[in-house]
Write a protein that holds these residues in place. Structure first.
Motif, short mmCIF file in Angstrom:
data_model
loop_
_atom_site.label_atom_id
_atom_site.label_comp_id
_atom_site.label_asym_id
_atom_site.label_seq_id
_atom_site.Cartn_x
_atom_site.Cartn_y
_atom_site.Cartn_z
N GLY A 65 26.80 11.92 -67.65
CA GLY A 65 27.82 11.15 -66.95
C GLY A 65 27.49 9.68 -66.79
N ALA A 66 26.24 9.31 -67.03
CA ALA A 66 25.84 7.91 -66.85
C ALA A 66 26.64 6.98 -67.75
CB ALA A 66 24.34 7.76 -67.14
N ALA A 67 26.98 7.44 -68.95
CA ALA A 67 27.67 6.57 -69.90
C ALA A 67 29.12 6.31 -69.53
CB ALA A 67 27.60 7.17 -71.31
N THR A 68 29.74 7.22 -68.75
CA THR A 68 31.17 7.11 -68.48
C THR A 68 31.49 6.67 -67.05
OG1 THR A 68 31.38 9.45 -67.86
CG2 THR A 68 31.63 8.89 -70.21
N GLU A 69 30.45 6.45 -66.24
CA GLU A 69 30.66 6.06 -64.85
C GLU A 69 31.51 4.80 -64.74
OE1 GLU A 69 27.92 5.21 -60.86
OE2 GLU A 69 27.03 5.12 -62.86
N PHE A 70 32.48 4.82 -63.84
CA PHE A 70 33.39 3.70 -63.53
C PHE A 70 34.39 3.41 -64.64
CE2 PHE A 70 29.61 2.14 -60.88
CZ PHE A 70 30.03 2.86 -59.78
N LYS A 71 34.45 4.26 -65.67
CA LYS A 71 35.43 4.06 -66.73
C LYS A 71 36.62 5.01 -66.52
CE LYS A 71 31.73 2.73 -69.90
NZ LYS A 71 30.90 3.10 -71.06
N THR A 72 37.74 4.67 -67.10
CA THR A 72 38.92 5.52 -67.01
C THR A 72 38.85 6.60 -68.09
OG1 THR A 72 40.25 4.21 -68.56
CG2 THR A 72 40.28 3.55 -66.22
N PRO A 73 39.55 7.72 -67.87
CA PRO A 73 39.58 8.74 -68.92
C PRO A 73 40.09 8.20 -70.25
CG PRO A 73 40.37 9.66 -66.86
CD PRO A 73 40.21 8.17 -66.63
N GLU A 74 41.06 7.31 -70.21
CA GLU A 74 41.61 6.75 -71.43
C GLU A 74 40.56 5.92 -72.18
OE1 GLU A 74 44.54 7.98 -68.62
OE2 GLU A 74 42.97 6.45 -68.39
N ILE A 92 37.34 6.21 -71.91
CA ILE A 92 36.27 7.11 -72.36
C ILE A 92 36.65 7.77 -73.68
CG2 ILE A 92 35.05 9.26 -71.82
CD1 ILE A 92 35.38 8.41 -68.81
N ARG A 93 37.87 8.26 -73.77
CA ARG A 93 38.29 8.92 -75.00
C ARG A 93 38.41 7.93 -76.15
NH1 ARG A 93 39.55 12.03 -70.92
NH2 ARG A 93 39.75 14.29 -71.20
N ALA A 94 38.81 6.72 -75.83
CA ALA A 94 38.89 5.71 -76.89
C ALA A 94 37.52 5.35 -77.43
CB ALA A 94 39.59 4.45 -76.35
N GLN A 95 36.51 5.34 -76.56
CA GLN A 95 35.16 4.96 -76.98
C GLN A 95 34.36 6.11 -77.56
OE1 GLN A 95 32.95 2.95 -73.89
NE2 GLN A 95 31.13 2.65 -75.17
N LEU A 122 34.21 13.41 -68.82
CA LEU A 122 35.42 12.81 -69.39
C LEU A 122 36.38 12.32 -68.32
CD1 LEU A 122 36.16 15.32 -72.31
CD2 LEU A 122 35.25 12.99 -72.50
N GLY A 123 36.18 12.74 -67.07
CA GLY A 123 37.05 12.31 -65.98
C GLY A 123 36.78 10.91 -65.48
N GLY A 124 35.62 10.35 -65.82
CA GLY A 124 35.32 8.96 -65.45
C GLY A 124 35.18 8.76 -63.96
N ASP A 125 35.39 7.51 -63.53
CA ASP A 125 35.21 7.07 -62.15
C ASP A 125 33.76 7.36 -61.73
OD1 ASP A 125 35.67 6.01 -59.66
OD2 ASP A 125 37.37 7.27 -59.18
N ASP A 126 33.52 8.16 -60.71
CA ASP A 126 32.13 8.45 -60.31
C ASP A 126 31.63 9.67 -61.08
OD1 ASP A 126 29.76 8.01 -59.04
OD2 ASP A 126 30.45 8.62 -57.05
N SER A 127 31.72 9.59 -62.39
CA SER A 127 31.50 10.75 -63.24
C SER A 127 30.06 11.25 -63.22
CB SER A 127 31.92 10.44 -64.68
OG SER A 127 31.29 9.27 -65.15
N ASP A 128 29.10 10.35 -63.05
CA ASP A 128 27.71 10.83 -63.04
C ASP A 128 27.45 11.71 -61.83
OD1 ASP A 128 27.96 8.50 -61.41
OD2 ASP A 128 25.80 8.15 -61.52
#
Length: 332
Positions: A20-29, A31-34, A271-277
């Motif tokens: 989850g460290a890589a997707t923290e504070f990102k939006t699901p959209e 995350i999927r794009a990246q 994949l849900g992002g935000d506070d994902s970690d």
């Protein structure tokens, strides 16, 4: 290779946190794009500079708590270990956690909560409280210790109730109860604990923190009601958000961790992002207690993304965690 359930849970929550460290504070959209629609391996992209395979503050503080138990000294030892972690300048520290630990007192959490206007109810206690179960506390002792360890930094009754529920849930799942009955049993443990009395007896609430004591007493019943509602909604698959609000984190984690496999549950959080970690870390604790198999390829590169007294950033978790868990369980 068979792994002890408590060691398995620690490895599980750390690996989930690192994913989850890589997707923290990102939006699901975003995350999927990246990264695409699947997330099966550690990736770069942490906003705090954690390398792929490194755990964040969630698993770091879980390990720091276990280091505190291993050294002895009870709750004071846990507080000292958390302060050592903070003193080493970790890149990611929650604001309430920093404020509470900076007081250097058992009632620092109550003081920081009062300074917040009794409004702050983040997930900084929930993220690390699995350490109490991993350290070997059981039944009533587990509930009481979970309340006090959480309140070292997060004294809001919603935070305390959520943590008491979570560790009782881990115990019930590891004991073999199915998911929904385990959750209901854990809610019963939460409702059966007089958390305010426990915190007063432990010195976390008292005359010097009267405002926090009164606020806790006023909000305790409502906190139980809110935790119960969020857990039952999660059991039906509802997720409000993956924010850092403790009830959002708890609800999302319980919903995601219903999955049939480790990968499916953790991946939903990542994949849900935000506070994902943090959400992933809590999911990792739950699926770990369920005994779901951790993908083997995640273990060799797994490390913690910070050095502090008792831990070096380059240490491999799979090599160091067995002795850590054994030491904590021997002294807790």
């Amino acid at each position: 290779m068979t792994t002890h359930p408590h060691l398995h849970t620690l490895l599980s929550l750390t690996a989930a946190d690192a994913l989850g460290a890589a997707t923290e504070f990102k939006t699901p959209e975003a995350i999927r794009a990246q990264y695409g629609a699947e997330f099966r391996d550690y990736q770069p992209g942490s906003v705090f500079g954690f390398a792929p395979g490194e755990g964040t503050d969630d698993s770091q503080m879980t390990v720091a708590t276990l280091l505190g138990y291993a050294r002895g000294g009870g709750l004071e030892g846990v507080l000292a270990a958390l302060r050592e972690w903070l003193g080493a300048g970790p890149p990611d520290v929650g604001s309430l956690t920093r404020a509470a630990l900076s007081h250097g007192r058992l009632d620092g959490g109550a003081r920081a909560w009062t300074q917040s206007g009794h409004q702050s109810a983040g997930n900084g206690g929930l993220m690390r409280v699995a350490a109490v179960w991993i350290a070997g506390f059981r039944e009533g002792d587990l509930a009481r210790e979970s309340a006090t360890v959480t309140a070292l930094t997060h004294t809001d009754p919603r935070c305390v109730a959520a943590s008491v529920f979570l560790t009782a849930f881990l115990e019930a799942l590891a004991g073999g109860l199915p998911y929904r009955p385990a959750a209901e049993a854990a809610l019963g443990v939460m409702d059966g604990l007089d958390s305010r009395a426990v915190l007063v007896e432990a010195g976390l609430l008292g005359l010097d923190t009267r405002a926090a004591h009164d606020a806790f007493r006023a909000g305790d019943r409502a906190a139980h009601t809110q935790v119960r509602a969020r857990v039952r909604a999660a059991l039906d698959g509802h997720v409000t958000s993956q924010s850092g609000f403790v009830l959002d984190t708890l609800e999302a984690a319980v919903a995601h961790a219903r999955a049939e496999t480790w990968q499916a549950g953790v991946e939903r959080a990542v994949l849900g992002g935000d506070d994902s970690d943090t959400v992933a870390c809590v999911v990792g604790a739950v699926v770990g207690a369920r005994g779901l198999a951790l993908p083997a390829h995640l273990l060799p590169p797994l490390r913690l993304g910070h050095s502090w007294p008792g831990w070096e950033r380059g240490w491999r978790c799979v090599e160091r965690f067995p002795a850590l868990v054994e030491g904590a369980r021997a002294r807790a």
